[in-house]
Scaffold this active site. Structure first.
Site: not given
Length: 330
Positions: A158, A184
């Site tokens: 990501s 994350y």
């Protein structure tokens, strides 16, 4: 050896869809495993690869949810939970027992920005699910990848990797304050570093690996975010519907799956590996940018810490230590 991290002028764009990328590519006789293949862009990845002729296997923690999501798509669903090491081993053992080659492994499953949660080993759940589970799965399936005589491993990372590098001293937030976006970001950086590690170890066997940012797509991945937060980011409209706005990086699901299937299949990438991609293109390296955790950004490019060779090896060693799993010697 990893390819140069620079665009190759693929001819595609952020508007390209999975079907457009796969046009003219015949995957008949190929086998693909897609983790997370029953949710969000994973479902579209599974559908598109199957439509191109591949046999697709989708490991699923929630079998009922997987059957519902994949209804009408001719794929094989098998039980597996990325947060359960025994479940990963069982899935891999079943696959290896069939003696089949594995041509494509798309590590697409993931969780995002969740409250502090730990798996049964005490590991922080985003790092455990997004990275360690895929590390173990790939290592266990290594004999089948080698058997393919030309396999690709795709690590769905990501743009969130910009939020943080891997803290090798405290990856599980044992001693530092937990921040869901930093956690994350760490896991997504790990996805990129892992792809480079796989490519380095697999090239001699025809195994090449790629990492990618699919784009911002509003799927079940955002379940830990509030509706107010999503509206404030412009990700959903006042009716709660996902926004598609390419100018700000918000894509549709078919557009979001395009880079995954490109990395998994495109002849444009033959002889290449160990690079990070986005918008159906090899990304440039971006040194100066806003890396504020949780902030929406449309900056294109991989951060230097996610492709650092020393970090690749440090992560590989840490992953072996935390999982107790190594690549098979033969």
């Amino acid at each position: 050896m990893s390819s140069v991290q620079t665009p190759i002028h693929s001819g595609f764009s952020m508007a390209s869809t999975a079907d457009e990328v796969l046009a003219g590519i015949d995957l008949t006789g190929k086998t693909a495993v897609v983790t997370g293949g029953y949710s969000g862009i994973g479902t579209e990845t599974s559908r598109a690869l199957r439509a191109a002729g591949a046999r697709v296997i989708v490991p699923a923690r929630d079998l009922a949810k997987a059957r519902k999501a994949l209804d009408g798509i001719d794929v094989t669903i098998e039980p597996m939970d990325l947060a359960d090491p025994a479940s990963i081993d069982a899935f891999a053992e079943r696959f290896l027992a069939r003696g089949e080659p594995l041509h494509i492994l798309v590590n697409s499953a993931g969780v995002m920005a969740m409250p502090l949660t730990r798996d049964t080993r005490g590991y922080e759940m985003q790092f455990a699910t997004n990275h360690l589970g895929h590390f173990q799965l790939t290592a266990r399936l290594w004999p089948a990848l080698k058997r393919a005589g030309g396999a690709r491993v795709v690590s769905v990372s990501s743009r969130g990797h910009r939020f943080a590098g891997v803290d090798f001293d405290d990856p599980n937030f044992t001693h530092r304050e937990y921040d869901p976006w930093v956690a994350y970001g760490q896991s997504k950086t790990a996805n990129v570093l892992f792809a480079l590690g796989v490519d380095k170890r697999g090239e001699a066997y025809g195994i090449r690996a790629f990492a990618l940012h699919p784009g911002a797509i509003i799927t079940d991945l955002v379940r830990h975010m509030s509706q107010d937060d999503l509206r404030a980011r412009g990700a959903i409209d006042e009716e709660g519907r996902p926004v598609v706005d390419l100018a700000r990086g918000f894509k549709s699901v078919p557009q979001g799956a395009a880079t995954s299937v490109w990395c998994a299949t495109s002849p444009q990438l033959d002889g290449m590996g160990g690079v990070y991609c986005e918008d159906v293109e090899v990304s440039p390296v971006l040194v100066d940018a806003d890396n504020t955790p949780g902030r929406v950004s449309s900056d294109v490019g991989v951060r230097p810490w996610a492709i650092d060779p020393a970090a690749v090896e440090n992560l590989w060693s840490l992953s072996e230590k935390l999982t107790g799993v190594s690549l098979p010697l033969r």
